[in-house]
Design an enzyme around this catalytic site. Sequence first.
Site, PDB file in Angstrom:
ATOM      1  N   ASP A 209     102.182  42.235  41.315  1.00 41.69           N
ATOM      2  CA  ASP A 209     101.448  40.852  41.380  1.00 41.69           C
ATOM      3  C   ASP A 209     101.740  40.004  40.251  1.00 41.69           C
ATOM      4  OD1 ASP A 209     100.648  38.723  42.816  1.00 41.69           O
ATOM      5  OD2 ASP A 209      98.542  39.172  43.189  1.00 41.69           O
TER       6      ASP A 209
ATOM      7  N   PHE B 170      94.371  31.617  39.899  1.00 39.87           N
ATOM      8  CA  PHE B 170      94.325  33.024  39.849  1.00 39.87           C
ATOM      9  C   PHE B 170      95.706  33.462  39.431  1.00 39.87           C
ATOM     10  CE2 PHE B 170      91.477  31.451  43.129  1.00 39.87           C
ATOM     11  CZ  PHE B 170      90.282  32.256  42.732  1.00 39.87           C
TER      12      PHE B 170
HETATM   13 ZN    ZN Z   1      98.359  37.498  47.170  1.00 39.71          ZN
HETATM   14 ZN    ZN Z   2     100.943  37.439  44.867  1.00 37.64          ZN
END
Ligand code: ZN
Ligand code: ZN
Length: 423
Positions: free
Chosen positions: A303, A321
């Site tokens: 990620d 984020f």
């Molecule tokens: Zn996500």
């Molecule tokens: Zn992501």
Amino acid sequence: MLLIKNGRVLDPASRTDAALDLLLDGDRISKIGANLSEPGAELLDAKGLIVAPGFIDLHCHLREPGQEMSETIETGTRSAARGGFTAVCCMPNTHPVNDNASVTRGIVERAAASGAVRVWPIGAASIGSKGEALAEISAMKDAGIVAVSDDGKPVATARLMRQVMEYCDSLGLLVIDHCEDPSLFAGGAMREGAHSLRLGIPGIPAQTESICVGRDTEVAALTGARLHIAHMSTTASLEYVRAAKKKGLRVTCEVTPHHFTLTDEDVRYDSHYKMNPPLASREDRDALIAGLADGSVDAIATDHAPHHAASKDVEFDRAPFGVTGFETALALGLEQLVQTGRLSLMRLVELFTSGPARVLGMERKIAAGEFADLTIFSADREWTYRAADSPSKSRNTPFDGRKFRGAPMVTIVGGRIAFRREF
Ligand SMILES: [Zn+2]
Ligand SMILES: [Zn+2]
């Protein structure tokens, strides 16, 4: 031709763990065996190193098109190569969203022109990832997507998820969901609990994720289609996935290095600790590690979510984020999972290679005739990660300055050296 000698070949697909040499010819592996020699071939000495199938990252953000201040396909894939990844799947939440074949083609073309590693785009499930109408999934598949997701958000409703799954199943495509109940998420910035109270940061309850995982596994039961849970972070989510697997449903999941390394106790007023899903409790972290060990978790995915300094350098509540992740993934896996005795080295390599390949419905192995995508790494070389040395345009990592044992050394994509570490 390239001859890789004196390495320890570790291939989870065939359970091979042996001293073997590899001869690469063009973009393929041409020979594998003990004490190979090939006059005229370029020599790569892998003494003391592990030669693994090329690592695959199922989940990253390359920010192109539209957010080139934070990352581009070129800078992101150079960072991926430095992390040992030979192929990365990029999420569609770019500007514009990758919800049609012309955006997909643009990504594929940019990757061919400037990518250091293979780029496998993921298309949006719904138009603009708005959760209303289905995106042009079939046309995007023809243009090169390997899966669909509305990452950044969940697929909005169970009804839409049913449509997406049924449609994708007919195309043989995987559906990946970012699981979150938006009504529970409601403005939170870290995991809800004693630590969010202490810091005075708005909390996100663990159930925010698991409610959606429960919904999705139910829709997977309804449709029989493939479902992959992105960046899973809670015990309850893992239990839903385990139950689904037990029933024979085609449900898989991934865990990120930051979620198996850090917990909500590590969070401070530093936006480098702000990611979604948020860092979980210690109990959740331990449950995820157990899932990585026992086979319930299928892959480690980074990620990788770059944000340029100006956007992250604000109060915790207002910061976006996400953390970068390619270059520390393997080292964190070695540190947290192997050096602690929780996983074998073979299992760790599986979580970066044949594990994610199976999720995508592919194979990943070292054999004559296969593409020469290889990750050569040290399991014990000491080094310090310096975000400033990264080819990524962003520096938003909580691991800057961390000392590690074990590092990616050479990344080979289609027979070509994409990265080579110099100490
Ligand atoms: Zn996500
Ligand atoms: Zn992501």
